[in-house]
Design a protein around this motif. Structure first.
Motif, mmCIF file in Angstrom:
data_model
loop_
_atom_site.group_PDB
_atom_site.id
_atom_site.type_symbol
_atom_site.label_atom_id
_atom_site.label_comp_id
_atom_site.label_asym_id
_atom_site.label_seq_id
_atom_site.Cartn_x
_atom_site.Cartn_y
_atom_site.Cartn_z
ATOM 1 N N VAL A 92 0.880 -1.157 0.000
ATOM 2 C CA VAL A 92 0.000 0.000 0.000
ATOM 3 C C VAL A 92 0.922 1.212 0.000
ATOM 4 N N ASN A 109 0.354 7.804 -3.273
ATOM 5 C CA ASN A 109 0.164 8.044 -4.709
ATOM 6 C C ASN A 109 1.024 9.234 -5.146
ATOM 7 N N PRO A 127 3.566 5.352 -8.249
ATOM 8 C CA PRO A 127 2.593 4.867 -9.242
ATOM 9 C C PRO A 127 3.229 4.228 -10.479
ATOM 10 N N ASP A 154 -2.671 0.602 -9.461
ATOM 11 C CA ASP A 154 -3.691 0.514 -8.411
ATOM 12 C C ASP A 154 -4.679 -0.627 -8.660
ATOM 13 N N TYR A 182 -1.941 -1.150 -3.904
ATOM 14 C CA TYR A 182 -2.930 -0.070 -3.796
ATOM 15 C C TYR A 182 -2.236 1.265 -3.574
ATOM 16 N N LEU A 183 -2.777 2.300 -4.223
ATOM 17 C CA LEU A 183 -2.273 3.661 -4.041
ATOM 18 C C LEU A 183 -3.225 4.407 -3.112
ATOM 19 N N ARG A 228 -7.111 0.075 3.131
ATOM 20 C CA ARG A 228 -6.497 -0.915 2.234
ATOM 21 C C ARG A 228 -5.741 -1.987 3.027
#
Ligand code: UDP
Length: 413
Positions: free
Chosen positions: A339, A342, A347, A352, A357-358, A368
């Motif tokens: 995680v 962003n 990125p 994502d 996960y961003l 998340r």
């Protein structure tokens, strides 16, 4: 002479199973016309942080393919490294003053290091802002071609810092940035390459470590390997947001009381702010025995970092600025879900919902992490995609190929 750094020999052939013969052959072909080219890398520290990590593998691999590659570090005192750390922060956008005395300190140490410089090279790659003035103070002597390599996120710099450094950066005809967005105003290069950093899949940190071995290692640091573990590996630095990580962990703890947090960080010799930020992080953690704050002075070296990454259920990298984030690559490579903030280079690596996960906030980060901890199938799915993404994009072999292409372009071969 600047201080030479010795590295352990490495052989390109050892990477054939992981990277594939096709890529290795491309590297050998690109290297052939550059045989014996004298290549010097210059940076500020031989240990701690991403640049040292990259050079430890890239330099011996360049040697193995026939280049005369070396690595040297500049010298400075606390005053100088305080200025360069402030510059790192300013160039990443922090509001803080850049005084005449700070500018003079930076110039003085770049001049002193230029005075100590010896030798004649085909290419000199100067990494990051700390030694960026060397070319100016050497009046272009020392190398046929100079390259400035920027590893930090200069997409939203504090203008006072950018305007001070830009004329020095602009003396370089060639530059490498991680993202096009990082190239600020007022600089122009004859050759500009956009090259992401990479990891060495065979380093002691990234070579496969059996999960049981990794779990036993983290247990020796007081972690219970039978309970969920969330880890962030980072220098203690405001941009890495260790306080935000603790806040996110506290939210997760409300629904998953067993969860443990490890904050693992190295104290780099060019990062005097690290100790101050370590204290701040420790105070923020308070008396919670499930928060483990560890660093290289506890004996957490490269291998142990690899164990933490391997044995974690989820890795967090909640940066608010991040040039690239090798720690993200390292965790993705181990098939552990990440995680990440962003921002910057994260990125590039975390697609994502596909490789991780961003997140933009503490709350999103906590959400998340909880989702992943409650869903091992999702962790496996993301982790598998993540490892393959790193294998095809972010290994030292990709870096080597991109550097060789740039050398050829510069030399007009
Ligand atoms: N690192 C380490 N020990 C630690 C913390 C970090 O070996 O306790 C390594 C980490 O594994 C990574 C590098 O230092 O290879 C940090 O690179 P990154 O690009 O993530 O951040 P930087 O420190 O350059 O901002």
């Amino acid at each position: 002479m600047l201080d030479p750094v010795s590295t352990k020999p490495k052989q390109l052939q050892d990477y054939s199973q992981i990277a594939g013969e096709e890529l290795l052959n491309e590297i050998r072909n690109l290297a052939a016309p550059l045989k014996d080219a004298r290549i010097l890398n210059i940076n500020a520290t031989a240990f701690g942080g991403g640049v040292a990590e990259i050079l430890m593998s890239l330099v011996p691999l360049m040697q193995d393919i026939g280049l005369d590659a070396t690595w040297q570090v500049i010298q400075g005192n606390d005053d100088f490294f305080n200025v360069t750390k402030a510059s790192h922060n300013g160039l990443q956008g922090m509001q803080l003053p850049l005084t005449d005395s700070m500018k003079n300190t930076w110039k003085k140490y770049n001049q002193l290091n230029a005075n100590r410089f010896e030798g004649e090279y085909d290419f000199i790659i100067v990494h990051d802002p700390q030694p960026a003035g060397l070319k100016f103070f050497l009046e272009d002597k020392g190398a046929q071609h100079w390259i400035w390599r920027c590893h930090i996120d200069t997409s939203h710099p504090n203008p006072d810092f950018w305007n001070f450094y830009a004329p020095y950066i602009n003396t370089y005809e060639n530059a490498i940035f991680t993202l096009k967005d990082y190239v600020g105003p007022g600089v122009a290069f004859k050759n500009l390459a956009i090259i992401p950093p990479t990891i060495d899949p065979l380093s002691e940190k990234n070579a496969p470590i059996p999960v049981e071995t990794a779990r036993a290692t983290i247990a020796s640091y007081g972690i219970d390997p039978d309970r969920p573990l969330v880890t962030q590996v980072s220098r203690f630095d405001p941009w890495k947001d260790p306080l935000g990580v603790i806040d996110a962990y506290r939210i997760v703890k409300l629904s998953i009381p067993d969860v443990q947090l490890a904050l693992v960080g190295s104290m780099a010799s060019d990062d005097p702010e690290g100790w101050y930020y370590l204290d701040k992080t420790t105070r923020h953690a308070g008396e919670d025995n499930d928060i483990h704050i560890l660093h290289n002075f506890h004996g957490v070296g490269g291998y142990e970092v690899g164990c933490f990454q391997t044995a974690s259920d989820v890795v967090i990298q909640k940066s608010t600025r991040e040039g690239f984030g090798l720690v993200v690559t390292e965790a993705l490579w181990k098939g552990v879900p990440v995680v990440g903030g962003n921002v910057g280079g994260i990125p590039l690596q975390i697609l994502d919902g596909k490789t991780g996960y961003l997140v933009d906030t503490v709350e999103q980060c906590a959400d998340r992490v909880q989702q992943l901890l409650k869903n091992p199938g999702l962790c496996t799915e993301l982790g598998t995609a993540a490892r393959e993404f790193v294998r095809t994009h972010f290994l030292t072999m990709h870096h080597l190929r991109n550097y060789l292409k740039l050398f050829q372009t510069i030399a007009g071969k």
